[in-house]
Scaffold this active site. Structure first.
Site, PDB file in Angstrom:
ATOM      1  N   CYS A 105       4.417   1.346  13.069  1.00 37.22           N
ATOM      2  CA  CYS A 105       3.295   0.537  13.576  1.00 37.22           C
ATOM      3  C   CYS A 105       2.305   1.434  14.313  1.00 37.22           C
ATOM      4  CB  CYS A 105       3.785  -0.533  14.542  1.00 37.22           C
ATOM      5  SG  CYS A 105       4.826  -1.803  13.806  1.00 37.22           S
ATOM      6  N   TYR A 332      -2.197   0.563 -13.942  1.00 35.26           N
ATOM      7  CA  TYR A 332      -1.242   0.789 -12.844  1.00 35.26           C
ATOM      8  C   TYR A 332      -0.504  -0.532 -12.559  1.00 35.26           C
ATOM      9  CZ  TYR A 332      -4.776   4.468 -12.181  1.00 35.26           C
ATOM     10  OH  TYR A 332      -5.696   5.487 -12.368  1.00 35.26           O
ATOM     11  N   CYS A 428      -5.279  -0.137  -1.888  1.00 36.24           N
ATOM     12  CA  CYS A 428      -4.533   0.022  -0.635  1.00 36.24           C
ATOM     13  C   CYS A 428      -5.177   1.080   0.256  1.00 36.24           C
ATOM     14  CB  CYS A 428      -3.066   0.365  -0.908  1.00 36.24           C
ATOM     15  SG  CYS A 428      -2.823   1.861  -1.881  1.00 36.24           S
TER      16      CYS A 428
END
Length: 472
Positions: A105, A332, A428
Site C-alpha cells: 500500500c 493481450y 494499468c
C-alpha cells in the site's frame, strides 16, 4: 482546485527539472521545513525547499512537514518524513500497523475520497503531458463502497525466521504480515496454518541470495462468487516433506477446493515455475464475472478485484457498443475474460495472448460457457497481428489490454492498417497508455473512465474509447 493538486509522473517531473539549471540548496542528512503541494506517480508528496524539488513518501498536499534529506541529485532530492507540523484534512490513520514499511500500500494515510481524486488527476495529467490531449472528458474514478478485503489473490514470498508477507518498498526485504486488510480474511487463517506447519516440521524457507531453502512463495486464490479456495506452494526442490499433514489441516477449511505444488528451482525473480502437481482436490477453482464462469489455475491471470473487474468490463463493453454483425479483435486477451464478455453480443471475436497456459484456459472457458463465436491464438501479439493483417483480417473494434509496459509499436502500426471503427484501450498504467494513444494517428479520444482496481495503492486502471476521426 482539489486538495491533491495535480498528480505528476515522477519520470516526467524529474525530466522537466533536469532541463533547468538549479543551484542545489539542500544538504544530505539535514532537516528542513517544507510545504507539500502535489502528489507524484507513486503517491509520494512533492514540495520545494528554496525552489529545489523534494520527494517525500507519506506526505500529502497542503501539509507543512519537517523532512530529513536522504539523497540529493542534480535537480531534485529525496526526503524522509520526520514530523507533520500541519496535517492535511484528507490525512487518515492507516488501518494496517505496517503500512509505512510494506510495499503493498502507498496511500493508506490518504482518505478514500482523496485517493479517487488523485487517481482521476493522475490519468488527466498523463493524457495532457504525454499525449498532448487537453479537452477529453475524464470521468471521476469509479471507486468501491467497501475498499477493504477486496483482493482474491495472495502472493507472499517466504523468507528466513518464518517471515511471510509483502516485500518492503523498493526492496526484497520481506515484511512479516500477520494480517493483511486487502486480502480476504480466510487468507490470514491459511497463512497462519502454513506458518505453524513450517515451524512444527522445521521446513526450510528460501534465501534468494544463496538459492537455498525449500518453500519460496505461498499463492492463495479465492473464488469471489463460489467461495472456492486454491492454495499453491512454490518450492525450490522436488519433494515437500510431511505434505500429508499440511493437506489434513488445509482441507478442513470451508471452500478448500485445490491444493497444488508448483516447482520453481530456477534462480529467478519469477514467482511460478511451469510445472504443477495437484496434491489434493482439483487443478483449478471456478469464479464468475457476470453470467460467465471461468476456470482459474495457478498459472492463470485473473483480475484480483472481482467487484471492480465487473465494473471495468461493463464500461469497456459500453464504450465498444458492438452489434451482432461486428468482429472484435482482443489483444493481450489472457484467459479470455474480456473476449468472452464481448462474444455474447459480437458476430465473432479473436483473442491473442503470448502465454500458452492462458490460451489453453481461454479455450476451456469458451467451452465451459458454450460460446462458439470466438477463437484464441497463442503467440506474441506483435508477431501474430501482422500475420492476421496480411491474411486480410477485418475488425470493427480492437480491444487492447496490454501489460504495464504498454503496446509494441508494431502492434499500434498494424492496428492503424486494420483501420477499425473503434479502439477500446484498457490500461494499468496511464503513462504508457498516453504514449500509445499519441501514436494512434487518425483516432481521437472520446471518453476516459478510470477505475480503482487497487484501493490504497497508487495504481489506477483506465478504460479509454478511441474513435476514427470524423466518425460518430
Amino acid at each position: 482546485m482539489s486538495i491533491l493538486g495535480s498528480a505528476k509522473t515522477k519520470k516526467g517531473e524529474e525530466g522537466r527539472m533536469n532541463k533547468k539549471t538549479t543551484n542545489v540548496t539542500v544538504e544530505k542528512n539535514k532537516c528542513y521545513t517544507m510545504l507539500v503541494d502535489d502528489l507524484g506517480n507513486e503517491g509520494e508528496g512533492i514540495g520545494k525547499i528554496d525552489g529545489f524539488t523534494v520527494f517525500v513518501e507519506r506526505a500529502l498536499p497542503q501539509e507543512e512537514i519537517e523532512v530529513l534529506i536522504v539523497k540529493v541529485k542534480k535537480s531534485f532530492a529525496y526526503g524522509k518524513l520526520q514530523k507533520i507540523i500541519k496535517a492535511s484534512p484528507e490525512r487518515v490513520v492507516p488501518r494496517c500497523k505496517i503500512a509505512a514499511q510494506c510495499g503493498g500500500c502507498q496511500l493508506q494515510h490518504l482518505s478514500y475520497k482523496g485517493q479517487l481524486q488523485y487517481k482521476t488527476k493522475k490519468v488527466k495529467n498523463a493524457l495532457q503531458k504525454i499525449a498532448n490531449i487537453e479537452s477529453v472528458e475524464v470521468l471521476p474514478t469509479l471507486g468501491m463502497e467497501d475498499c477493504w478485503r477486496y483482493r482474491n489473490k495472495v502472493q507472499f514470498p517466504v523468507g528466513s525466521d518464518l517471515k511471510i508477507g509483502f516485500y518492503g518498498k523498493r526492496s526484497h526485504r520481506i515484511i512479516n504480515t500477520e494480517k493483511c486488510f486487502l486480502q480476504y480474511e480466510i487468507s490470514d487463517t491459511i497463512i497462519e496454518i502454513i506458518r505453524e506447519f513450517l515451524k512444527e516440521y522445521s521446513i526450510s524457507t528460501y534465501d534468494e541470495n544463496t538459492h537455498k531453502g525449500l518453500l519460496r512463495h505461498i499463492l492463495i486464490k479465492v473464488g469471489f462468487s463460489t467461495g472456492q479456495i486454491m492454495v499453491c506452494l512454490v518450492i525450490n526442490g522436488k519433494q515437500f516433506p510431511h505434505k500429508e499433514k499440511l493437506i489434513e489441516h488445509l482441507q478442513s477449511i470451508k471452500g478448500m477446493t485445490s491444493i497444488v505444488l508448483n516447482y520453481n528451482t530456477e534462480k529467478t525473480n519469477v514467482i511460478l515455475g511451469k510445472q504443477n502437481q495437484v496434491l489434493w482436490g482439483k487443478e483449478y477453482i471456478v469464479d464468475t464475472i457476470g453470467k460467465l464462469e471461468f476456470e482459474i489455475s495457478p498459472l492463470s491471470f485473473f483480475q484480483v478485484n472481482p467487484i471492480q473487474t465487473k465494473k471495468l468490463y461493463q464500461k469497456a463493453f459500453e464504450f465498444a457498443d458492438i452489434n451482432s454483425q461486428e468482429t472484435v479483435l482482443d489483444l493481450y486477451c489472457g484467459i479470455g475474460t474480456m473476449s468472452l464478455f464481448f462474444a455474447q453480443k459480437a458476430k465473432h471475436v479473436v483473442g491473442i495472448e503470448i502465454v500458452e497456459q492462458a490460451i489453453i484456459d481461454a479455450k476451456k472457458n469458451a467451452n465451459r460457457n458454450q460460446i462458439s463465436n470466438v477463437e484464441f491464438l497463442q503467440g506474441a501479439t506483435e508477431d501474430i497481428i501482422p500475420i492476421l493483417y496480411k491474411k486480410g483480417i477485418q475488425a470493427d473494434v480492437v480491444v487492447l489490454d496490454p501489460p504495464r509496459k504498454g503496446c509494441d509499436k508494431k502492434v499500434l502500426h498494424t492496428i492503424l492498417n486494420i483501420n477499425p471503427q473503434k479502439i477500446v484501450y484498457v490500461s494499468c498504467d496511464p503513462a504508457t497508455m498516453a504514449r500509445d494513444i499519441k501514436l494512434l494517428e487518425n483516432y481521437e479520444v472520446k471518453i476516459v473512465q478510470p477505475v480503482d482496481m487497487f484501493p490504497h495503492s497508487s495504481h489506477v486502471e483506465t478504460v479509454c474509447l478511441l474513435s476514427k476521426l470524423y466518425a460518430d
